[in-house]
Design an enzyme around this catalytic site. Sequence first.
Site, PDB file in Angstrom:
ATOM      1  CG  ASP A 155      88.617  16.027  32.978  1.00 36.63           C
ATOM      2  OD1 ASP A 155      87.911  17.002  32.556  1.00 36.63           O
ATOM      3  OD2 ASP A 155      89.762  15.784  32.606  1.00 36.63           O
TER       4      ASP A 155
HETATM    5  N1  URA Z   1      93.290  19.021  33.476  1.00 34.19           N
HETATM    6  C1  URA Z   1      92.709  17.738  32.787  1.00 34.19           C
HETATM    7  O1  URA Z   1      93.001  17.486  31.608  1.00 34.19           O
HETATM    8  N2  URA Z   1      91.858  17.541  33.431  1.00 34.19           N
HETATM    9  C2  URA Z   1      91.196  17.831  34.852  1.00 34.19           C
HETATM   10  O2  URA Z   1      90.328  17.389  35.260  1.00 34.19           O
HETATM   11  C3  URA Z   1      91.963  19.099  35.091  1.00 34.19           C
HETATM   12  C4  URA Z   1      92.973  19.527  34.383  1.00 34.19           C
END
Ligand code: URA
Length: 252
Positions: free
Chosen positions: A103
């Site tokens: 993310d």
């Molecule tokens: N899980 C998440 O919620 N975000 C990420 O970036 C990776 C795994």
Amino acid sequence: MLRLDKYLADVGIGTRSEVKKLLKQGLISVNGQIAKDSSFKVNPDTDKVTFKGQELTYQEFRYYILNKPAGCVSATKDGLSPTVIEFLKGEPTRDLFPVGRLDKDTEGLLLITNDGMLAHNLLSPKKHVNKTYIAFVDKNLGATEMELFKSGVDIGDETPTLPAEIIEASEKQITDNLKNASINKENFIYSKAYLVTIREGRYHQIKRMFEHFNSNVVYLKRLSMGKLLLDSQLLPSHYRPLTSEEILSLKS
Ligand code: URA
């Protein structure tokens, strides 16, 4: 055998059209002879190619580990935000892509390569490659909730997540990982930090797993992917090529 212009573009001398100009200028030699023809075929294993007299080493696949900072997107192009590829300054980035997505606000280990087969093997849902994160959350999970977390969680998808691992992070893991974290240290409030290992890569997976227990992830950082570990010397926004041992370990 491959075309000389592809060879030169692959080693990062320039784009295919820039390379054509360099060839015209007589700056490239193959086995001691100036080569001007882009379609000339070279054998990367046996032919000696030089640019301005410097011998080039051909590498079909390139592998980098980036300590992704918050605020950039795991994509090759984006109209608005910086992409993770932009951190590889000075590298031939044309055909590179991130292996999977973190993310925008997630930090930590991101593998960047042009090796589609390796990426496929690491991301294939059938391969169940372990990914470990440190997750700082605003509400502790109780003992029963941790057991439920481990057995797989209904996060609103068709099927619950696969079983996951979760343990409390040690004080050292907490201080080490917060040291360079891009969080506003004054307002940063969390209740607990956990080391979580998942074997899939669903959208916002870890955040949604905690949300299932009414807990919010306030800082998330990936520490490993398969056998590849984020080393503490690699500061956020920094990258380095993988060592041959690391490449082998990812392929084994
Ligand atoms: N899980 C998440 O919620 N975000 C990420 O970036 C990776 C795994």
